[in-house]
Scaffold this active site. Structure first.
Site, mmCIF file in Angstrom:
data_model
loop_
_atom_site.group_PDB
_atom_site.id
_atom_site.type_symbol
_atom_site.label_atom_id
_atom_site.label_comp_id
_atom_site.label_asym_id
_atom_site.label_seq_id
_atom_site.Cartn_x
_atom_site.Cartn_y
_atom_site.Cartn_z
ATOM 1 N N TRP A 155 0.814 -1.220 0.000
ATOM 2 C CA TRP A 155 0.000 0.000 0.000
ATOM 3 C C TRP A 155 0.843 1.263 0.000
ATOM 4 O O TRP A 155 0.556 2.213 -0.730
ATOM 5 C CB TRP A 155 -1.011 -0.002 1.152
ATOM 6 C CG TRP A 155 -2.150 -0.929 0.855
ATOM 7 C CD1 TRP A 155 -2.467 -2.078 1.530
ATOM 8 C CD2 TRP A 155 -3.117 -0.810 -0.201
ATOM 9 N NE1 TRP A 155 -3.560 -2.673 0.949
ATOM 10 C CE2 TRP A 155 -3.986 -1.924 -0.105
ATOM 11 C CE3 TRP A 155 -3.327 0.116 -1.219
ATOM 12 C CZ2 TRP A 155 -5.039 -2.128 -0.994
ATOM 13 C CZ3 TRP A 155 -4.387 -0.083 -2.109
ATOM 14 C CH2 TRP A 155 -5.228 -1.191 -1.981
ATOM 15 N N ASP A 192 -1.572 6.725 6.027
ATOM 16 C CA ASP A 192 -2.671 5.881 5.547
ATOM 17 C C ASP A 192 -2.952 4.865 6.647
ATOM 18 O O ASP A 192 -2.168 3.941 6.864
ATOM 19 C CB ASP A 192 -2.264 5.174 4.243
ATOM 20 C CG ASP A 192 -3.348 4.215 3.741
ATOM 21 O OD1 ASP A 192 -4.392 4.073 4.406
ATOM 22 O OD2 ASP A 192 -3.135 3.599 2.671
ATOM 23 N N LYS A 242 -12.723 -1.216 6.535
ATOM 24 C CA LYS A 242 -12.014 -2.228 7.313
ATOM 25 C C LYS A 242 -12.523 -2.221 8.754
ATOM 26 O O LYS A 242 -13.022 -3.221 9.246
ATOM 27 C CB LYS A 242 -10.507 -1.989 7.287
ATOM 28 C CG LYS A 242 -9.785 -2.492 6.032
ATOM 29 C CD LYS A 242 -10.106 -1.739 4.770
ATOM 30 C CE LYS A 242 -9.474 -2.298 3.527
ATOM 31 N NZ LYS A 242 -8.354 -1.516 3.022
HETATM 32 C C1 LIG Z 1 -7.806 -1.157 1.712
HETATM 33 C C2 LIG Z 1 -6.665 -0.236 1.728
HETATM 34 C C3 LIG Z 1 -6.500 0.747 0.754
HETATM 35 C C4 LIG Z 1 -7.452 0.893 -0.425
HETATM 36 O O1 LIG Z 1 -8.600 1.526 -0.024
HETATM 37 P P1 LIG Z 1 -9.704 1.951 -1.116
HETATM 38 O O2 LIG Z 1 -10.870 2.260 -0.251
HETATM 39 O O3 LIG Z 1 -9.926 0.792 -2.026
HETATM 40 O O4 LIG Z 1 -9.199 3.135 -1.830
HETATM 41 C C5 LIG Z 1 -5.418 1.591 0.853
HETATM 42 N N1 LIG Z 1 -4.550 1.497 1.870
HETATM 43 C C6 LIG Z 1 -4.677 0.552 2.829
HETATM 44 C C7 LIG Z 1 -3.679 0.495 3.937
HETATM 45 C C8 LIG Z 1 -5.737 -0.332 2.781
HETATM 46 O O5 LIG Z 1 -5.875 -1.270 3.738
#
Ligand SMILES: *Cc1c(COP(=O)(O)O)cnc(C)c1O
Length: 368
Positions: A101, A175, A199
């Site tokens: 990511w 993030d 999540k």
């Molecule tokens: C799931 C995830 C993403 C992607 O998220 P989207 O909602 O599909 O844009 C990005 N970064 C992390 C750490 C994730 O777990």
């Protein structure tokens, strides 16, 4: 009604109480005669829903007063562009790459600024975190980006790094899609933190952005208005029509979080302790058996996403089929790494992990 345990990485399992409440309120939200989906986002009923959700989020995560909480759309992947559009001023930004990511975030940012690689653990196969002398921070960086929990590789920062101690001066851009709401956050160095809700906080469709007030108002001229943090903040996250139903469900999840208690702890502290206990149970079984492998170093193993491999590849389909037959769903690993992955977000009960580890012990006895 008893439901299977769903270990999906996201969209992920939601608390059953939340789904039941949403079902009960589906046709008529508290005597309004409307489903939340049918309400004006500017009406009194939805305003109350959104304001309560924002208040609860602030309270649970102890967000300081000088930070704004924005509700946006586009998920973390859109934020990979929105962050440099708002914070980079087209200059330099530092990226710390610790898994799939953050690697993706770094690649996207290059479209908008000089995104430098400040540290990477790719050589290790993303099984560790950079140590102090591997960091190369730029003194002119506008921010330092990292991913607090790598959902695919199962690597988590035990705490956010102290960038100042590493010679940096810029605020962190984090993030935290897959660990927001799983533990307390030290906000002291954070400039912006962002997370898709699907999540730990609710369904997909709403993105939480928590940003320091003094960083608003510096977006590049090319930044779309709907993605300009200052415009979103000035319009209380209603510059464009927000994802109303997703915000409502997130609000129910936040209320569920506030109600949690565990081992004498309450709210986020209870959730944090339970998450530690859940992950510990699973890593213990993985480490005790030759059949299961997880190569991530102990100090940075994720409490949220536990990837593991079977030492005999031919057993993968058997493992998944037997797990499914025992109501243990969505354990297949990410396609880029293979093997298995169990995601243990807040809404995964302790009983779900107990059921998984008892299956895994039994499976190892029969096939190990
Ligand atoms: C799931 C995830 C993403 C992607 O998220 P989207 O909602 O599909 O844009 C990005 N970064 C992390 C750490 C994730 O777990």
């Amino acid at each position: 009604m008893s439901r299977p345990f769903n270990f999906a990485p996201g969209p992920a399992t939601l608390p059953q109480e939340v789904l039941e409440q949403a079902a009960a309120e589906m046709l008529d939200w508290r005597g309004t005669g409307m489903s939340v989906m049918e309400m004006s986002h500017r009406g009194a009923a939805f305003t109350e829903i959104a304001e309560t959700a924002l208040r609860d989020l602030r309270e649970l995560l102890q967000v300081p007063a000088h930070m704004r909480v924005l509700l946006m759309q586009g998920g973390a992947i859109a934020e990979n562009a929105i962050v440099p559009l708002n914070l980079s001023r087209g200059t330099v930004a530092d990226y710390v790459v610790t898994g799939a990511w953050s690697k993706k975030s770094h690649a996207e940012a290059r479209k908008y600024c000089e995104a430098r690689l400040a540290a990477s653990t790719e050589d290790s196969g993303f099984t560790t975190l950079p140590v102090a002398d591997q960091w190369r921070l730029s003194h002119q960086a506008s921010y330092v980006h990292l991913c607090s929990n790598e959902t695919v590789h199962g690597v988590q920062w035990p705490a956010l790094p102290d960038v100042r101690a590493l010679g940096g001066a810029a605020p962190l851009a984090v993030d935290c899609s897959s660990d927001i709401g799983s533990r307390a956050i030290d906000w002291s160095q954070v400039g912006v933190a962002y997370a898709g809700a699907q999540k730990n906080l609710g369904p997909s469709g709403v993105t939480v952005v928590i940003v320091r007030e003094d960083l608003l108002g510096h977006a590049l001229p090319s930044c779309p208005s709907a993605f300009d943090y200052k415009i979103v903040a000035d319009n209380d996250s209603m510059y464009n029509t927000p994802p109303t139903y997703a915000i409502y469900i997130m609000g129910l999840v936040l209320q569920w979080m506030k109600r949690q208690s565990y081992k004498g702890l309450h709210g986020l502290a209870a959730i944090e302790q339970r998450n530690q206990d859940k992950a510990h149970l699973l890593y213990e079984v993985i480490d005790a058996s030759d059949l299961y492998i997880n190569r991530v170093q102990a100090h940075c193993r994720s409490l949220m996403n536990v990837p593991f491999f079977l030492s005999r590849d031919e057993l993968n389909p058997v493992f998944l089929a037997e797990a499914q037959a025992r109501d243990l769903l969505q354990l297949k690993g990410h396609k880029s790494v293979g093997g298995m992955r169990a995601s243990l977000y807040n809404a995964m009960p302790l009983e779900g992990v107990q059921s998984l580890v008892s299956f895994m012990k039994d499976f190892a006895t029969r096939h190990g």
